[in-house]
Design a protein around this motif. Structure first.
Motif, PDB file in Angstrom:
ATOM      1  N   ASP A 112      19.543   3.854  14.115  1.00  0.00           N
ATOM      2  CA  ASP A 112      18.878   3.156  14.994  1.00  0.00           C
ATOM      3  C   ASP A 112      17.468   2.877  14.732  1.00  0.00           C
ATOM      4  O   ASP A 112      16.647   3.798  15.040  1.00  0.00           O
ATOM      5  N   GLY A 113      17.166   1.383  14.385  1.00  0.00           N
ATOM      6  CA  GLY A 113      15.731   1.508  13.981  1.00  0.00           C
ATOM      7  C   GLY A 113      14.610   0.711  14.837  1.00  0.00           C
ATOM      8  O   GLY A 113      13.784   0.221  14.404  1.00  0.00           O
ATOM      9  N   GLN A 114      15.132   0.557  16.037  1.00  0.00           N
ATOM     10  CA  GLN A 114      14.445   0.074  16.857  1.00  0.00           C
ATOM     11  C   GLN A 114      13.261   0.704  17.513  1.00  0.00           C
ATOM     12  O   GLN A 114      13.441   1.938  17.682  1.00  0.00           O
ATOM     13  N   LEU A 115      12.190   0.088  17.439  1.00  0.00           N
ATOM     14  CA  LEU A 115      10.859   0.754  17.905  1.00  0.00           C
ATOM     15  C   LEU A 115      10.355   0.367  19.144  1.00  0.00           C
ATOM     16  O   LEU A 115       9.596  -0.917  19.237  1.00  0.00           O
ATOM     17  N   ASN A 124       0.979  -1.230  -0.063  1.00  0.00           N
ATOM     18  CA  ASN A 124       0.004   0.011  -0.121  1.00  0.00           C
ATOM     19  C   ASN A 124       0.732   1.291   0.041  1.00  0.00           C
ATOM     20  O   ASN A 124       0.415   2.302  -0.495  1.00  0.00           O
ATOM     21  N   ARG A 125       1.915   1.290   0.576  1.00  0.00           N
ATOM     22  CA  ARG A 125       2.780   2.433   0.770  1.00  0.00           C
ATOM     23  C   ARG A 125       4.400   2.139   0.377  1.00  0.00           C
ATOM     24  O   ARG A 125       4.509   0.889   0.541  1.00  0.00           O
ATOM     25  N   GLU A 126       5.114   3.089  -0.252  1.00  0.00           N
ATOM     26  CA  GLU A 126       6.362   2.917  -0.742  1.00  0.00           C
ATOM     27  C   GLU A 126       7.325   2.606   0.497  1.00  0.00           C
ATOM     28  O   GLU A 126       8.161   1.513   0.434  1.00  0.00           O
ATOM     29  N   ILE A 127       7.060   2.951   1.574  1.00  0.00           N
ATOM     30  CA  ILE A 127       7.829   2.425   2.822  1.00  0.00           C
ATOM     31  C   ILE A 127       7.824   0.885   3.064  1.00  0.00           C
ATOM     32  O   ILE A 127       8.694   0.244   3.363  1.00  0.00           O
ATOM     33  N   ASP A 128       6.494   0.444   2.806  1.00  0.00           N
ATOM     34  CA  ASP A 128       6.253  -0.887   2.974  1.00  0.00           C
ATOM     35  C   ASP A 128       7.053  -1.758   1.952  1.00  0.00           C
ATOM     36  O   ASP A 128       7.618  -2.888   1.955  1.00  0.00           O
ATOM     37  N   ALA A 129       7.017  -1.143   0.647  1.00  0.00           N
ATOM     38  CA  ALA A 129       7.852  -1.652  -0.313  1.00  0.00           C
ATOM     39  C   ALA A 129       9.233  -1.747  -0.294  1.00  0.00           C
ATOM     40  O   ALA A 129      10.016  -2.894  -0.151  1.00  0.00           O
ATOM     41  N   ILE A 130       9.871  -0.681   0.520  1.00  0.00           N
ATOM     42  CA  ILE A 130      11.249  -0.706   0.864  1.00  0.00           C
ATOM     43  C   ILE A 130      11.525  -1.746   2.027  1.00  0.00           C
ATOM     44  O   ILE A 130      12.585  -2.540   1.686  1.00  0.00           O
ATOM     45  N   GLY A 139      24.209  -0.227  -0.821  1.00  0.00           N
ATOM     46  CA  GLY A 139      24.224  -0.180   0.311  1.00  0.00           C
ATOM     47  C   GLY A 139      23.371   0.170   1.391  1.00  0.00           C
ATOM     48  O   GLY A 139      23.655   0.096   2.579  1.00  0.00           O
ATOM     49  N   ALA A 140      22.473   0.601   0.812  1.00  0.00           N
ATOM     50  CA  ALA A 140      21.186   1.213   1.654  1.00  0.00           C
ATOM     51  C   ALA A 140      20.425  -0.335   2.263  1.00  0.00           C
ATOM     52  O   ALA A 140      19.609  -0.533   1.240  1.00  0.00           O
ATOM     53  N   CYS A 141      20.783  -0.794   3.172  1.00  0.00           N
ATOM     54  CA  CYS A 141      20.073  -2.245   3.456  1.00  0.00           C
ATOM     55  C   CYS A 141      18.974  -2.056   4.365  1.00  0.00           C
ATOM     56  O   CYS A 141      18.722  -3.314   4.836  1.00  0.00           O
ATOM     57  N   SER A 142      18.458  -1.238   4.734  1.00  0.00           N
ATOM     58  CA  SER A 142      17.423  -1.024   5.580  1.00  0.00           C
ATOM     59  C   SER A 142      16.130   0.141   5.214  1.00  0.00           C
ATOM     60  O   SER A 142      16.861   0.893   4.595  1.00  0.00           O
ATOM     61  N   VAL A 143      15.135  -0.078   5.592  1.00  0.00           N
ATOM     62  CA  VAL A 143      14.201   1.203   5.489  1.00  0.00           C
ATOM     63  C   VAL A 143      14.879   2.287   6.203  1.00  0.00           C
ATOM     64  O   VAL A 143      14.693   3.579   5.022  1.00  0.00           O
ATOM     65  N   VAL A 157      10.163  -4.762   2.352  1.00  0.00           N
ATOM     66  CA  VAL A 157      10.201  -5.930   1.876  1.00  0.00           C
ATOM     67  C   VAL A 157      11.518  -6.128   1.079  1.00  0.00           C
ATOM     68  O   VAL A 157      12.066  -7.234   1.292  1.00  0.00           O
ATOM     69  N   VAL A 158      11.964  -5.371   0.383  1.00  0.00           N
ATOM     70  CA  VAL A 158      13.247  -5.695  -0.257  1.00  0.00           C
ATOM     71  C   VAL A 158      14.342  -5.658   0.442  1.00  0.00           C
ATOM     72  O   VAL A 158      15.270  -6.392   0.431  1.00  0.00           O
ATOM     73  N   ALA A 159      14.537  -4.428   1.452  1.00  0.00           N
ATOM     74  CA  ALA A 159      15.330  -4.426   2.359  1.00  0.00           C
ATOM     75  C   ALA A 159      15.523  -5.845   3.164  1.00  0.00           C
ATOM     76  O   ALA A 159      16.602  -6.124   3.604  1.00  0.00           O
ATOM     77  N   ALA A 160      14.365  -6.152   3.859  1.00  0.00           N
ATOM     78  CA  ALA A 160      14.494  -7.374   4.542  1.00  0.00           C
ATOM     79  C   ALA A 160      15.050  -8.528   3.772  1.00  0.00           C
ATOM     80  O   ALA A 160      16.017  -9.356   4.293  1.00  0.00           O
ATOM     81  N   ALA A 161      14.768  -8.801   2.518  1.00  0.00           N
ATOM     82  CA  ALA A 161      15.313 -10.041   1.870  1.00  0.00           C
ATOM     83  C   ALA A 161      16.589  -9.755   1.475  1.00  0.00           C
ATOM     84  O   ALA A 161      17.586 -10.607   1.805  1.00  0.00           O
ATOM     85  N   VAL A 162      17.280  -8.646   1.293  1.00  0.00           N
ATOM     86  CA  VAL A 162      18.441  -8.313   0.972  1.00  0.00           C
ATOM     87  C   VAL A 162      19.368  -8.341   2.249  1.00  0.00           C
ATOM     88  O   VAL A 162      20.455  -9.203   2.198  1.00  0.00           O
ATOM     89  N   GLY A 163      18.833  -7.736   3.148  1.00  0.00           N
ATOM     90  CA  GLY A 163      19.613  -7.764   4.638  1.00  0.00           C
ATOM     91  C   GLY A 163      19.832  -8.961   5.240  1.00  0.00           C
ATOM     92  O   GLY A 163      20.711  -9.184   5.946  1.00  0.00           O
ATOM     93  N   SER A 164      18.829  -9.935   5.047  1.00  0.00           N
ATOM     94  CA  SER A 164      18.761 -11.047   5.646  1.00  0.00           C
ATOM     95  C   SER A 164      19.749 -12.068   4.534  1.00  0.00           C
ATOM     96  O   SER A 164      20.100 -13.352   4.914  1.00  0.00           O
ATOM     97  N   ARG A 165      20.189 -11.606   3.604  1.00  0.00           N
ATOM     98  CA  ARG A 165      21.088 -12.464   2.477  1.00  0.00           C
ATOM     99  C   ARG A 165      20.452 -13.562   1.956  1.00  0.00           C
ATOM    100  O   ARG A 165      21.079 -14.727   1.570  1.00  0.00           O
ATOM    101  N   ARG A 166      19.029 -13.686   1.861  1.00  0.00           N
ATOM    102  CA  ARG A 166      18.119 -14.366   1.230  1.00  0.00           C
ATOM    103  C   ARG A 166      18.263 -14.121  -0.537  1.00  0.00           C
ATOM    104  O   ARG A 166      18.224 -15.137  -1.156  1.00  0.00           O
TER     105      ARG A 166
END
Length: 313
Positions: free
Chosen positions: A245-248, A146-152, A195-199, A154-163
């Motif tokens: 720091d992305g902790q919530l 629904n939002r671009e931040i959600d799309a980011i 190298g931008a590996c997270s939202v 998904v992509v960041a999680a897949a790449v960041g986890s090295r899958r």
């Protein structure tokens, strides 16, 4: 019955009526197993080997078998890749499966069917259960977000986890002539490859650094201080490091956010190091850019901050 037992073990306790008949059982034997509750109906023609609540894995097997040949699609394919224990996922959500585009099927409760062109080249049929390739799943979920931040995310999680990698995602995107957000995803994957590996990292890159003409930083730079350390954002020419720091922690989020503001302002005066959070990047990115500019100027940067369209008058 040995073949039936093998299938039940391979398929997490789920089996289709067609598989039972192919294994040599006759319809009367299938009815007897159901009558004795050795098998229980999940969907018409799909059975489970116990009477309890099926797990997510068993539901996914049942969904695939109910409309076979089929494969897990989108969010369900990503959930299968994550395995047990994934946080933040609705285990009761419908299972998404993909079938060939020319098939027309009756609705199965709890299963969302996607008719997909070129299905065979997108699916790993040898997986248990079959699923679309992770690159295809990531692109589908990111495109449907629904939002671009959600799309980011998904992509960041897949790449960041090295899958997967940004390169493999770009290759998959190149094979998709029609996909929502194509231009956005192309730029996003370029940023992730850089190298931008997270939202949060992508937000800093686009909203703070790039939008305000700050110098281009090195990202995810490996250092060695008491073991391997990765610096989120590193400006080596100016001796400045920014950690994101992305902790919530929702209980203390506003207090923590105010503390991060003070840390940034102090660091711009040369008093301490910088750690940025969600508020600095997504809510006050223009103010943050000014403070980072001051920080870099103190380290020798001779450039000038550029106003972006969102900068206050």
């Amino acid at each position: 019955m040995d073949q039936v037992g093998d299938l039940l073990r391979q398929q997490d306790g789920v089996i289709a009526r067609a598989q039972l008949l192919e294994a040599g059982l006759v319809p009367s034997q299938v009815r007897r197993l159901l009558r004795r509750r050795e098998l229980c109906v999940v969907f018409p023609g799909v059975y489970l080997d116990h009477t309890g609540q099926p797990t997510w894995s068993q539901r996914s097997w049942a969904a695939v078998l109910s409309v076979a040949p089929a494969a897990l699609w989108g969010e369900s394919a990503l959930r299968a890749e994550d395995g047990p224990g994934r946080r933040g996922f609705d285990e009761a959500a419908p299972i998404h499966v993909a079938v060939a585009h020319d098939r027309h099927l009756r609705r199965v409760p709890g299963v969302v069917v996607h008719r997909v062109r070129g299905l065979d080249r997108r699916v790993q049929w040898n997986r248990s259960p079959a699923r679309v390739r992770i690159e295809e799943a990531v692109l589908d979920v990111a495109a449907a977000a629904n939002r671009e931040i959600d799309a980011i995310a998904v992509v960041a999680a897949a790449v960041g986890s090295r899958r997967t990698t940004a390169g493999r995602l770009r290759e998959a995107l190149g094979r998709r002539s029609r996909i929502r957000r194509r231009a956005f995803l192309t730029v996003l994957l370029d940023d992730v490859a850089a190298g931008a590996c997270s939202v949060l990292e992508h937000g800093y890159l686009t909203k703070v650094e790039r939008a305000h003409a700050l110098p281009t930083a090195d990202r995810q730079t490996k250092a060695s201080v008491h073991g391997p350390v990765f610096r989120d954002v590193y400006y080596p020419r100016f001796g400045r490091v920014i950690e994101l720091d992305g902790q919530l922690d929702h209980t203390h989020l506003r207090d923590r956010d105010a503390d991060l503001d003070r840390d940034l302002a102090a660091a711009a005066d040369g008093l301490s190091s910088v750690r940025l959070g969600w508020g600095q990047v997504f809510e006050r990115h223009c103010w943050t850019a000014v403070q980072v500019g001051r920080l870099l100027t103190a380290g020798g940067w001779a450039g000038t901050i550029r106003r972006c369209p969102e900068c206050p008058g």
